[in-house]
Design a protein around this motif. Structure first.
Motif, PDB file in Angstrom:
ATOM      1  N   ASN A   1     -59.402  10.669  53.604  1.00  9.47           N
ATOM      2  CA  ASN A   1     -59.386   9.851  52.392  1.00  9.47           C
ATOM      3  C   ASN A   1     -58.240  10.302  51.489  1.00  9.47           C
ATOM      4  O   ASN A   1     -58.234  11.428  50.997  1.00  9.47           O
ATOM      5  CB  ASN A   1     -60.732   9.997  51.658  1.00  9.47           C
ATOM      6  N   LEU A   2     -57.275   9.408  51.258  1.00  7.31           N
ATOM      7  CA  LEU A   2     -56.109   9.763  50.458  1.00  7.31           C
ATOM      8  C   LEU A   2     -56.486  10.187  49.049  1.00  7.31           C
ATOM      9  O   LEU A   2     -55.765  10.959  48.404  1.00  7.31           O
ATOM     10  CB  LEU A   2     -55.137   8.579  50.398  1.00  7.31           C
TER      11      LEU A   2
ATOM     12  N   ARG B   1     -45.220   9.472  56.038  1.00  9.40           N
ATOM     13  CA  ARG B   1     -46.117   8.397  55.594  1.00  9.40           C
ATOM     14  C   ARG B   1     -46.940   8.839  54.391  1.00  9.40           C
ATOM     15  O   ARG B   1     -47.163   8.068  53.453  1.00  9.40           O
ATOM     16  CB  ARG B   1     -47.041   7.970  56.740  1.00  9.40           C
ATOM     17  N   LEU B   2     -47.408  10.096  54.408  1.00  9.77           N
ATOM     18  CA  LEU B   2     -48.165  10.618  53.268  1.00  9.77           C
ATOM     19  C   LEU B   2     -47.296  10.656  52.019  1.00  9.77           C
ATOM     20  O   LEU B   2     -47.713  10.220  50.936  1.00  9.77           O
ATOM     21  CB  LEU B   2     -48.686  12.025  53.586  1.00  9.77           C
TER      22      LEU B   2
ATOM     23  N   THR C   1     -39.781  10.515  48.342  1.00  5.84           N
ATOM     24  CA  THR C   1     -38.970   9.969  49.435  1.00  5.84           C
ATOM     25  C   THR C   1     -37.655  10.704  49.661  1.00  5.84           C
ATOM     26  O   THR C   1     -36.872  10.304  50.512  1.00  5.84           O
ATOM     27  CB  THR C   1     -38.646   8.489  49.153  1.00  5.84           C
TER      28      THR C   1
ATOM     29  N   THR D   1     -45.997  11.786  60.347  1.00  6.77           N
ATOM     30  CA  THR D   1     -47.250  11.765  59.589  1.00  6.77           C
ATOM     31  C   THR D   1     -47.009  12.160  58.142  1.00  6.77           C
ATOM     32  O   THR D   1     -47.525  11.525  57.211  1.00  6.77           O
ATOM     33  CB  THR D   1     -48.265  12.726  60.230  1.00  6.77           C
TER      34      THR D   1
ATOM     35  N   THR E   1     -53.710  18.830  52.612  1.00  4.67           N
ATOM     36  CA  THR E   1     -53.611  17.370  52.589  1.00  4.67           C
ATOM     37  C   THR E   1     -54.955  16.759  52.992  1.00  4.67           C
ATOM     38  O   THR E   1     -55.801  17.438  53.578  1.00  4.67           O
ATOM     39  CB  THR E   1     -52.503  16.888  53.536  1.00  4.67           C
TER      40      THR E   1
ATOM     41  N   TRP F   1     -49.634  17.052  44.798  1.00  5.50           N
ATOM     42  CA  TRP F   1     -48.502  16.132  44.625  1.00  5.50           C
ATOM     43  C   TRP F   1     -47.377  16.801  43.838  1.00  5.50           C
ATOM     44  O   TRP F   1     -46.196  16.649  44.169  1.00  5.50           O
ATOM     45  CB  TRP F   1     -48.949  14.858  43.909  1.00  5.50           C
TER      46      TRP F   1
ATOM     47  N   GLU G   1     -44.731   8.937  51.223  1.00  3.47           N
ATOM     48  CA  GLU G   1     -44.443   7.597  50.716  1.00  3.47           C
ATOM     49  C   GLU G   1     -45.559   7.097  49.810  1.00  3.47           C
ATOM     50  O   GLU G   1     -45.305   6.354  48.855  1.00  3.47           O
ATOM     51  CB  GLU G   1     -44.219   6.639  51.885  1.00  3.47           C
ATOM     52  N   GLN G   2     -46.810   7.512  50.119  1.00  2.68           N
ATOM     53  CA  GLN G   2     -47.936   7.103  49.282  1.00  2.68           C
ATOM     54  C   GLN G   2     -47.831   7.679  47.871  1.00  2.68           C
ATOM     55  O   GLN G   2     -48.357   7.110  46.914  1.00  2.68           O
ATOM     56  CB  GLN G   2     -49.258   7.571  49.915  1.00  2.68           C
ATOM     57  N   GLY G   3     -47.159   8.821  47.746  1.00  2.00           N
ATOM     58  CA  GLY G   3     -46.993   9.448  46.434  1.00  2.00           C
ATOM     59  C   GLY G   3     -45.618   9.239  45.842  1.00  2.00           C
ATOM     60  O   GLY G   3     -45.268   9.862  44.831  1.00  2.00           O
ATOM     61  N   GLY G   4     -44.823   8.377  46.463  1.00  2.41           N
ATOM     62  CA  GLY G   4     -43.496   8.097  45.946  1.00  2.41           C
ATOM     63  C   GLY G   4     -42.513   9.230  46.126  1.00  2.41           C
ATOM     64  O   GLY G   4     -41.504   9.318  45.413  1.00  2.41           O
TER      65      GLY G   4
END
Length: 258
Positions: free
Chosen positions: A29-30, A57-58, A65, A54, A25, A38, A60-63
């Motif tokens: 920087n995402l 949250r990561l 869930t 943590t 990960t 992903w 969620e950035q990639g959808g």
């Protein structure tokens, strides 16, 4: 090999079937999260992680869930490894992540990998950014040989013993350190190794990324205020120090002009 064969290899999907996949990960920087990483996280049946908050949250950035998260950290890794192995034996694919970087590299994960291999399971990885390799590559020091020392001991005496052990290696030394012990670590390195060339990388891939280069004493002098975030120190190896000494020795023995 033909161009089409090369293309086919590059486009090949990750191996399928029950397995453990170590997923790297971002270290800040995402944008450094790879498409393959992903894909693995989306396809995994469960994700083992150092800190569920943590990782959530990561994801969620990639959808992502809808995944089962399994806590796997320094304090429960052995017990967690047994549960992860059981899941894979039952047919699941489990992704393993740490809070940042690559699992098992100065982070939890080694015991999980060890348990999976002992059980005869498939272990693979979706690699990505590495603070160690990044710091080494931009240090300006030799990169053909290096030794990664991880996080050194917290106490000065043990830190110095570590530098004594690796000090004669003909390879650059790479050390990770917390901001609270950074000045002391540089001082101990200088006390044992001498005032070698070094590079100090801070906040890599983040907004306030900085790289300081100089001798160990010069870097130490810049730490009047402790920086934030973990640091990576790269120190010149013994071969470079010997080369410099030999060069000066040869110069001092050269015939002098009348």
């Amino acid at each position: 090999m033909s161009d089409s064969a090369i293309s086919a290899d590059l486009d090949a999907p990750p191996e399928s079937g029950p397995r453990l996949v170590l997923v790297t990960t971002p270290i800040g920087n995402l944008g450094d999260m790879t498409p393959r990483a992903w894909d693995v996280l989306r396809e995994a049946d469960a994700i083992a992680c150092e800190d569920t908050r943590t990782t959530r949250r990561l994801l969620e950035q990639g959808g992502v869930t809808d995944k089962r998260l399994i806590a796997c950290h320094d304090h429960n890794e052995t017990a967690s490894a047994a549960g992860i192995v059981k899941l894979i034996e039952d047919g699941a694919t489990v992704a393993l992540v740490s809070d940042a970087g690559t699992p098992a590299i100065s982070d939890p994960g080694y015991r999980v990998v060890q348990a999976a291999l002992k059980a005869g399971l498939t272990v693979s990885a979706a690699p990505g950014v590495s603070s160690v390799i990044m710091a080494l590559s931009i240090s300006g020091l030799p990169t053909d040989r290096f030794s990664f020392l991880g996080f050194p001991p917290r106490k000065s005496g043990k830190r110095q013993a570590l530098f004594e052990l690796y000090g004669e290696l003909a390879a650059s030394l790479v050390v990770m350190e917390s901001p609270q012990r950074l000045a002391e670590c540089l001082a101990d390195a200088r006390a044992v190794l001498g005032d070698r060339r070094a590079a100090l990388s801070l906040e890599l891939t983040k907004r306030f990324e900085r790289v300081w280069r100089g001798t160990l004493s010069e870097l130490e002098a810049r730490l009047a205020d402790p920086p934030k975030g973990e640091a990576v120190i790269v120190i010149a190896g013994a071969d470079e120090v010997r080369e410099k000494k030999n060069k000066y020795a040869a110069f001092s023995k050269a015939p002098k002009r009348d």
